[in-house]
Design an enzyme around this catalytic site. Sequence first.
Site, PDB file in Angstrom:
ATOM      1  N   LYS A   1       9.674 -12.561 -15.709  1.00 41.65           N
ATOM      2  CA  LYS A   1       9.232 -11.333 -16.396  1.00 41.65           C
ATOM      3  C   LYS A   1       7.996 -11.623 -17.235  1.00 41.65           C
ATOM      4  CE  LYS A   1      10.736  -8.930 -14.654  1.00 41.65           C
ATOM      5  NZ  LYS A   1      11.692  -8.871 -13.603  1.00 41.65           N
TER       6      LYS A   1
ATOM      7  N   HIS B   1      14.568 -34.458 -17.321  1.00 37.81           N
ATOM      8  CA  HIS B   1      14.074 -35.136 -16.117  1.00 37.81           C
ATOM      9  C   HIS B   1      12.621 -34.797 -15.818  1.00 37.81           C
ATOM     10  CE1 HIS B   1      18.089 -36.596 -15.288  1.00 37.81           C
ATOM     11  NE2 HIS B   1      18.534 -35.367 -15.519  1.00 37.81           N
TER      12      HIS B   1
ATOM     13  N   ARG C   1       2.529   1.120  -5.937  1.00 37.37           N
ATOM     14  CA  ARG C   1       2.709   0.339  -4.710  1.00 37.37           C
ATOM     15  C   ARG C   1       1.532  -0.591  -4.448  1.00 37.37           C
ATOM     16  NH1 ARG C   1       6.683   2.287  -1.357  1.00 37.37           N
ATOM     17  NH2 ARG C   1       5.776   1.089   0.318  1.00 37.37           N
TER      18      ARG C   1
ATOM     19  N   TRP D   1      -3.124  -2.420  -1.454  1.00 43.57           N
ATOM     20  CA  TRP D   1      -2.791  -3.749  -1.957  1.00 43.57           C
ATOM     21  C   TRP D   1      -3.321  -4.695  -0.882  1.00 43.57           C
ATOM     22  CZ3 TRP D   1       0.299  -7.975  -0.490  1.00 43.57           C
ATOM     23  CH2 TRP D   1       0.624  -8.871  -1.525  1.00 43.57           C
TER      24      TRP D   1
ATOM     25  N   GLU E   1       4.810 -12.422 -14.962  1.00 45.26           N
ATOM     26  CA  GLU E   1       4.224 -11.374 -14.113  1.00 45.26           C
ATOM     27  C   GLU E   1       3.528 -10.282 -14.906  1.00 45.26           C
ATOM     28  OE1 GLU E   1       6.882  -9.436 -11.342  1.00 45.26           O
ATOM     29  OE2 GLU E   1       8.454  -9.240 -12.822  1.00 45.26           O
TER      30      GLU E   1
ATOM     31  N   LYS F   1       4.916  -3.054  -6.130  1.00 44.80           N
ATOM     32  CA  LYS F   1       6.332  -2.790  -6.369  1.00 44.80           C
ATOM     33  C   LYS F   1       7.184  -3.130  -5.163  1.00 44.80           C
ATOM     34  CE  LYS F   1       9.832  -1.342  -8.662  1.00 44.80           C
ATOM     35  NZ  LYS F   1      10.343  -2.310  -9.648  1.00 44.80           N
TER      36      LYS F   1
ATOM     37  N   CYS G   1       0.828  -1.198   0.000  1.00 43.51           N
ATOM     38  CA  CYS G   1       0.000   0.000   0.000  1.00 43.51           C
ATOM     39  C   CYS G   1       0.869   1.257   0.000  1.00 43.51           C
ATOM     40  CB  CYS G   1      -0.850   0.040   1.268  1.00 43.51           C
ATOM     41  SG  CYS G   1      -1.781  -1.455   1.527  1.00 43.51           S
TER      42      CYS G   1
ATOM     43  N   GLU H   1      14.747 -15.593 -14.621  1.00 46.22           N
ATOM     44  CA  GLU H   1      14.335 -14.192 -14.678  1.00 46.22           C
ATOM     45  C   GLU H   1      13.467 -13.926 -15.916  1.00 46.22           C
ATOM     46  OE1 GLU H   1      14.139 -11.864 -12.729  1.00 46.22           O
ATOM     47  OE2 GLU H   1      14.077 -10.032 -13.906  1.00 46.22           O
TER      48      GLU H   1
ATOM     49  N   ASN I   1      -0.314   0.828   6.099  1.00 44.47           N
ATOM     50  CA  ASN I   1       0.391  -0.097   5.215  1.00 44.47           C
ATOM     51  C   ASN I   1       1.041  -1.138   6.103  1.00 44.47           C
ATOM     52  OD1 ASN I   1       2.021  -1.377   3.338  1.00 44.47           O
ATOM     53  ND2 ASN I   1       3.575   0.242   3.351  1.00 44.47           N
ATOM     54  N   GLY I   2       0.662  -2.406   5.946  1.00 40.77           N
ATOM     55  CA  GLY I   2       1.245  -3.458   6.787  1.00 40.77           C
ATOM     56  C   GLY I   2       0.172  -4.437   7.231  1.00 40.77           C
TER      57      GLY I   2
HETATM   58  O1  M6R Z   1      12.539  -4.508  -3.901  1.00 43.63           O
HETATM   59  P1  M6R Z   1      13.078  -5.914  -3.972  1.00 43.63           P
HETATM   60  O2  M6R Z   1      14.191  -6.029  -4.953  1.00 43.63           O
HETATM   61  O3  M6R Z   1      13.482  -6.430  -2.631  1.00 43.63           O
HETATM   62  O4  M6R Z   1      11.874  -6.776  -4.481  1.00 43.63           O
HETATM   63  C1  M6R Z   1      11.963  -8.163  -4.593  1.00 43.63           C
HETATM   64  C2  M6R Z   1      10.827  -8.728  -5.404  1.00 43.63           C
HETATM   65  O5  M6R Z   1       9.603  -8.432  -4.803  1.00 43.63           O
HETATM   66  C3  M6R Z   1      10.824  -8.184  -6.834  1.00 43.63           C
HETATM   67  O6  M6R Z   1      12.031  -8.422  -7.478  1.00 43.63           O
HETATM   68  C4  M6R Z   1       9.678  -8.821  -7.649  1.00 43.63           C
HETATM   69  O7  M6R Z   1       9.928 -10.169  -7.856  1.00 43.63           O
HETATM   70  C5  M6R Z   1       9.483  -8.078  -8.971  1.00 43.63           C
HETATM   71  N1  M6R Z   1       8.083  -7.952  -9.267  1.00 43.63           N
HETATM   72  C6  M6R Z   1      10.137  -8.751 -10.124  1.00 43.63           C
HETATM   73  O8  M6R Z   1       9.924  -8.107 -11.325  1.00 43.63           O
END
Ligand code: M6R
Length: 608
Positions: A485, A504, A27, A74, A488, A603, A2, A481, A100-101
């Site tokens: 990408k 496997h 956020r 969020w 997500e 984020k 949030c 990675e 937030n939390g």
């Molecule tokens: O801010 P951080 O690098 O600690 O965040 C870690 C993950 O939450 C972040 O990398 C997340 O996986 C992204 N959405 C990837 O694109």
Amino acid sequence: MCGIVGYIGPKQATTLLLEALRRMEYRGYDSAGIAVINGTGLKVRKAAGKLSNLEKQVAGDLPRGTVGIGHTRWATHGAPTTPNAHPHTDQSGRIALIHNGIIENSGSIRKALLKRGHTFTSETDTEVLAHLVGELYQGSLEEAVAAALREVDGAYGIAVICTEEPDVLVAARNGSPLIVGIGESERFVASDASPLLEHTRSVIYLDDGEMVILTRDGYRVRDLEVKHIDKPVNQIDWDLATIERGGYEHFMLKEICEQPESLANTLRGHLLEDEGTARVAGLNLTDDELMSVERIIITACGTSWHSGLIGEYMLEELARVPVEVEYASEFRYRNPVVNDRTLVVGISQSGETADTLAALREARRRGARTIGLVNVVGSTIAREVDGGTYLHAGPEVGVASTKAFTSQVAALALLTLRIGRLRNLSILQGRQFIQALTSLPAQIEQILSRTDELKVLAERFFTGNNALYLGRGVNFPVALEGALKLKEISYIHAEGYPAAEMKHGPIALIDENMPVVFIAPRDAVHSKIVSNIEEVKARGGKVLAICSEHDTEIERLADATFTIPQTLDLLTPMLTVVPLQLLSYYVAVRRGCNVDQPRNLAKSVTVE
Ligand code: M6R
């Protein structure tokens, strides 16, 4: 997670809060709300869905008032509905609170409040906290908030206002970030600096257990008891233009295209070419201390965890130190073997990821030295670790992390040089590594000049709902990675796998409908990965290979290729990842997905 914002000053709060929420929408974006105080009491407006729904609701009838709070959510407790949106008010309707939390003991507090006659309109833990503050209110908002927070367990960044005290805004933090902005006769509080920049550059970073009491002309920081705390005022040195889209259709594309510069910024000032090493002053570790390190543990989440895996290859190969890479969320709850000869490296773009922060705290408790490779200046991880280095990649707004990844790998390369030259790495190897590193920004520029090729490949390959990414050695984490990408932002199910592991199990998935992306630069395992491509082709799979220039063998086998310039094996991830970022971007755009704010994501993940 949030985003929260609060304002007290001479201006109308509503417009200012909405603008601030717009900057923090990355956020969290499943609902939003504001509350302002004016002569007739508290005006609360909330709407489920994007911020634009709230903007539509208040357009033409802007609640007036010069003190207010705003929130973009969020969801953690309760679905993303209007009743669950923040701000929440107390039983009397005098107090409004944003959060937030997660309040972990909200269930038991709710039960007790229900017994005492409270009624709730939402399923949230935040409303419980608002009611608790209201119940404890005896004429001082500051004291009521402090008393309520002494009763709660969990993580919070909160801001609270009360109609009885229209000239006060109270905020507090424990585990969720909170920054105070100090302007000319006005004060702000926000989850991050982005909404503050157009108003002030003078900020205070609150620490856990701290509360701030803001008035138009003053501020005080204290703990939950009565202790006054002196806090330094910091100056933010990046500007608004850096976080705006600058002509790009999406932040993600802008951030991908910024990589030549962001990578150069990460390296700037650290490389000592003559000595073949790196200067990383922020580590706060002497040569002797670095020599005494027996083991390195890298801990992180998501994309940052992937960069950590690449760090493992670099550090073990060149510095010959044993390295383990652990998901922070797992590390924090096991019983890891850690002592004062263990160096624990936390990697985080935001510097606020709750799991990474908790893992680092746990490591410190067990006597380890902790260092952080962090992008956001002044973030909690950056402030809590024993040392580290900032990535200097600039603000990353797109929820999918891109430029932070290449900068994290670059920062790990600096660490490798620094430790490697003390141990195993010769001056010549060090110089060669530095030369290759400094060539990377221009090489990324070359890749970016061919984005049209990737647009075509995105159309041609990703037509279904599945994809497989395969790599070996240091490019296995790049496969992970690339798959992350894609999934997500385009919601295509994608898996990253070590190419040889495919036989496997995942090989069963391969047919003419399954796009298989191979990350196969010309490196030490090239001949092995060529065999893996053969295996996929033999089963009718559709192969797109990211390979080195003039690789006729792979060009002959694959259905399509995208080439990258030559570099040292260990540095190839910083090149191979760029076409994968662009591929997922173009696939998501073609599928009409919200690239910068993909569903269910946030984020900065400040809850566990
Ligand atoms: O801010 P951080 O690098 O600690 O965040 C870690 C993950 O939450 C972040 O990398 C997340 O996986 C992204 N959405 C990837 O694109």
